[in-house]
Design a protein around this motif. Structure first.
Motif, PDB file in Angstrom:
ATOM      1  N   LYS A   1       0.800  -1.224   0.000  1.00  0.00           N
ATOM      2  CA  LYS A   1       0.000   0.000   0.000  1.00  0.00           C
ATOM      3  C   LYS A   1       0.838   1.282   0.000  1.00  0.00           C
ATOM      4  O   LYS A   1       0.368   2.332  -0.444  1.00  0.00           O
ATOM      5  CB  LYS A   1      -0.966  -0.003   1.185  1.00  0.00           C
ATOM      6  CG  LYS A   1      -0.300   0.117   2.548  1.00  0.00           C
ATOM      7  CD  LYS A   1      -1.350   0.122   3.653  1.00  0.00           C
ATOM      8  CE  LYS A   1      -0.712   0.279   5.032  1.00  0.00           C
ATOM      9  NZ  LYS A   1      -1.735   0.294   6.100  1.00  0.00           N
ATOM     10  N   GLU A   2       2.070   1.216   0.499  1.00  0.00           N
ATOM     11  CA  GLU A   2       2.919   2.401   0.540  1.00  0.00           C
ATOM     12  C   GLU A   2       3.672   2.635  -0.770  1.00  0.00           C
ATOM     13  O   GLU A   2       4.273   3.698  -0.969  1.00  0.00           O
ATOM     14  CB  GLU A   2       3.927   2.295   1.686  1.00  0.00           C
ATOM     15  CG  GLU A   2       3.314   2.150   3.073  1.00  0.00           C
ATOM     16  CD  GLU A   2       2.461   3.338   3.470  1.00  0.00           C
ATOM     17  OE1 GLU A   2       2.776   4.461   3.016  1.00  0.00           O
ATOM     18  OE2 GLU A   2       1.475   3.146   4.217  1.00  0.00           O
TER      19      GLU A   2
ATOM     20  N   LYS B   1       8.534  -4.828  -4.749  1.00  0.00           N
ATOM     21  CA  LYS B   1       8.174  -5.209  -3.383  1.00  0.00           C
ATOM     22  C   LYS B   1       7.550  -6.597  -3.353  1.00  0.00           C
ATOM     23  O   LYS B   1       7.841  -7.406  -2.450  1.00  0.00           O
ATOM     24  CB  LYS B   1       7.196  -4.180  -2.805  1.00  0.00           C
ATOM     25  CG  LYS B   1       6.784  -4.432  -1.361  1.00  0.00           C
ATOM     26  CD  LYS B   1       7.953  -4.274  -0.417  1.00  0.00           C
ATOM     27  CE  LYS B   1       7.530  -4.417   1.030  1.00  0.00           C
ATOM     28  NZ  LYS B   1       8.653  -4.244   1.968  1.00  0.00           N
ATOM     29  N   LEU B   2       6.710  -6.896  -4.331  1.00  0.00           N
ATOM     30  CA  LEU B   2       6.088  -8.210  -4.422  1.00  0.00           C
ATOM     31  C   LEU B   2       7.148  -9.294  -4.567  1.00  0.00           C
ATOM     32  O   LEU B   2       7.056 -10.362  -3.957  1.00  0.00           O
ATOM     33  CB  LEU B   2       5.111  -8.250  -5.599  1.00  0.00           C
ATOM     34  CG  LEU B   2       4.287  -9.522  -5.789  1.00  0.00           C
ATOM     35  CD1 LEU B   2       3.473  -9.841  -4.544  1.00  0.00           C
ATOM     36  CD2 LEU B   2       3.375  -9.387  -7.007  1.00  0.00           C
ATOM     37  N   ALA B   3       8.177  -9.015  -5.371  1.00  0.00           N
ATOM     38  CA  ALA B   3       9.278  -9.972  -5.539  1.00  0.00           C
ATOM     39  C   ALA B   3       9.999 -10.208  -4.218  1.00  0.00           C
ATOM     40  O   ALA B   3      10.369 -11.344  -3.892  1.00  0.00           O
ATOM     41  CB  ALA B   3      10.257  -9.470  -6.598  1.00  0.00           C
ATOM     42  N   GLU B   4      10.188  -9.153  -3.438  1.00  0.00           N
ATOM     43  CA  GLU B   4      10.838  -9.282  -2.127  1.00  0.00           C
ATOM     44  C   GLU B   4      10.012 -10.179  -1.203  1.00  0.00           C
ATOM     45  O   GLU B   4      10.556 -11.055  -0.513  1.00  0.00           O
ATOM     46  CB  GLU B   4      11.010  -7.907  -1.487  1.00  0.00           C
ATOM     47  CG  GLU B   4      12.032  -7.010  -2.166  1.00  0.00           C
ATOM     48  CD  GLU B   4      12.092  -5.636  -1.530  1.00  0.00           C
ATOM     49  OE1 GLU B   4      11.433  -5.443  -0.477  1.00  0.00           O
ATOM     50  OE2 GLU B   4      12.783  -4.753  -2.074  1.00  0.00           O
ATOM     51  N   ILE B   5       8.706  -9.966  -1.203  1.00  0.00           N
ATOM     52  CA  ILE B   5       7.820 -10.767  -0.346  1.00  0.00           C
ATOM     53  C   ILE B   5       7.847 -12.232  -0.763  1.00  0.00           C
ATOM     54  O   ILE B   5       7.961 -13.136   0.075  1.00  0.00           O
ATOM     55  CB  ILE B   5       6.378 -10.224  -0.415  1.00  0.00           C
ATOM     56  CG1 ILE B   5       6.305  -8.797   0.133  1.00  0.00           C
ATOM     57  CG2 ILE B   5       5.428 -11.124   0.367  1.00  0.00           C
ATOM     58  CD1 ILE B   5       4.987  -8.098  -0.156  1.00  0.00           C
ATOM     59  N   ARG B   6       7.757 -12.458  -2.070  1.00  0.00           N
ATOM     60  CA  ARG B   6       7.722 -13.830  -2.565  1.00  0.00           C
ATOM     61  C   ARG B   6       9.049 -14.557  -2.297  1.00  0.00           C
ATOM     62  O   ARG B   6       9.058 -15.754  -2.032  1.00  0.00           O
ATOM     63  CB  ARG B   6       7.405 -13.831  -4.062  1.00  0.00           C
ATOM     64  CG  ARG B   6       6.054 -13.248  -4.414  1.00  0.00           C
ATOM     65  CD  ARG B   6       4.901 -14.108  -3.993  1.00  0.00           C
ATOM     66  NE  ARG B   6       4.723 -15.240  -4.903  1.00  0.00           N
ATOM     67  CZ  ARG B   6       3.759 -16.156  -4.773  1.00  0.00           C
ATOM     68  NH1 ARG B   6       2.913 -16.082  -3.753  1.00  0.00           N
ATOM     69  NH2 ARG B   6       3.655 -17.137  -5.649  1.00  0.00           N
ATOM     70  N   THR B   7      10.144 -13.830  -2.350  1.00  0.00           N
ATOM     71  CA  THR B   7      11.441 -14.435  -2.040  1.00  0.00           C
ATOM     72  C   THR B   7      11.467 -14.900  -0.586  1.00  0.00           C
ATOM     73  O   THR B   7      11.936 -16.011  -0.281  1.00  0.00           O
ATOM     74  CB  THR B   7      12.589 -13.439  -2.297  1.00  0.00           C
ATOM     75  OG1 THR B   7      12.686 -13.224  -3.714  1.00  0.00           O
ATOM     76  CG2 THR B   7      13.915 -13.981  -1.797  1.00  0.00           C
TER      77      THR B   7
ATOM     78  N   VAL C   1      -3.784  -7.117  -6.257  1.00  0.00           N
ATOM     79  CA  VAL C   1      -2.942  -6.220  -5.456  1.00  0.00           C
ATOM     80  C   VAL C   1      -2.158  -5.219  -6.298  1.00  0.00           C
ATOM     81  O   VAL C   1      -1.742  -4.168  -5.784  1.00  0.00           O
ATOM     82  CB  VAL C   1      -1.972  -7.015  -4.549  1.00  0.00           C
ATOM     83  CG1 VAL C   1      -2.751  -7.911  -3.601  1.00  0.00           C
ATOM     84  CG2 VAL C   1      -0.964  -7.813  -5.350  1.00  0.00           C
ATOM     85  N   LEU C   2      -1.958  -5.512  -7.587  1.00  0.00           N
ATOM     86  CA  LEU C   2      -1.230  -4.578  -8.441  1.00  0.00           C
ATOM     87  C   LEU C   2      -2.131  -3.484  -8.989  1.00  0.00           C
ATOM     88  O   LEU C   2      -1.657  -2.518  -9.574  1.00  0.00           O
ATOM     89  CB  LEU C   2      -0.523  -5.327  -9.571  1.00  0.00           C
ATOM     90  CG  LEU C   2       0.647  -6.213  -9.097  1.00  0.00           C
ATOM     91  CD1 LEU C   2       1.228  -7.008 -10.251  1.00  0.00           C
ATOM     92  CD2 LEU C   2       1.730  -5.381  -8.425  1.00  0.00           C
ATOM     93  N   GLY C   3      -3.443  -3.638  -8.824  1.00  0.00           N
ATOM     94  CA  GLY C   3      -4.359  -2.541  -9.101  1.00  0.00           C
ATOM     95  C   GLY C   3      -5.076  -2.604 -10.438  1.00  0.00           C
ATOM     96  O   GLY C   3      -4.714  -3.372 -11.332  1.00  0.00           O
TER      97      GLY C   3
END
Length: 209
Positions: free
Chosen positions: A120-121, A131-137, A182-184
């Protein structure tokens, strides 16, 4: 490349993340000599973790290309694979396909909420995908983010729920739905490579519609 692993594990990690490679490139990524890389690869081949084949590319001598075997890929865990597959089968047998779909939908909604909060930020699409790639990693997907003339590319070099996805491909559909959500609005997400269909990795092409 600064891979913080023992030398005998570096080659496995490199081949998982980068795909099939010639010896010289593996040596460069391992930051060792060609002979040093060959020594480690031959040891791994003896353990059934890697294999090589000669590939001809135009004129000249064939090039020796190294890749992971099925046993090598198995070094990267599929989280609770056997238990998960058994649970999926038991739900199907006792509660039916509709109940399984309901469970996956609930999982999808929770994923949307969790990822949505984390993203969201982030203001731009590039920041969101990164950011999504960081989370998935962190979740075990060995994800990477790339940007090129076609837009954005999210790559997942490993699938820690592969056995579950093979048993119920609705998990893959749900994953795609989460990314789109989530990507909008106005963002197109297309899976262009899929491990379940035999690809080395899963890859998602992301662009503005």
């Amino acid at each position: 490349m600064n891979i913080n692993l023992p030398d005998n594990e570096k080659a496995i990690w490199i081949l998982k993340k980068e795909g099939d490679l010639p010896l010289k490139e593996i040596a460069q990524m391992m930051e060792v000599t060609v002979e040093g890389a060959r020594f480690h690869l031959l040891k791994l081949a003896g353990e059934g973790l890697v294999k090589s084949e000669n590939v001809s590319k135009g004129r000249g001598r064939p090039q020796q290309i190294w890749s992971l075997t099925a046993r090598g890929h198995a070094r990267f865990p599929d989280a609770h694979a056997e238990l998960t597959v058994n649970m999926i089968q038991m739900i199907r047998e006792t509660l039916g396909e509709e109940a399984l779909e309901s469970i996956i939908k609930t999982h999808e909604q929770k994923g949307e909420a969790r990822y949505g909060h984390a993203l969201k930020e982030e203001e731009s699409l590039a920041e969101k995908v990164r950011k999504l790639a960081e989370i998935r990693t962190k979740e075990g997907y060995m994800a990477e983010y790339f940007e090129d003339e076609q837009g954005h590319l999210l790559v997942e070099n490993h699938c820690p729920i592969c056995a579950a996805a093979e048993a119920c491909q609705a998990f893959c559909r749900s994953e795609l739905n989460i990314f789109r959500s989530v990507l909008g609005q106005g963002v197109k997400v297309k899976r262009v490579e899929h491990i379940i269909k035999g690809a080395r990795r899963c890859a998602y092409r992301i662009s503005v519609e």
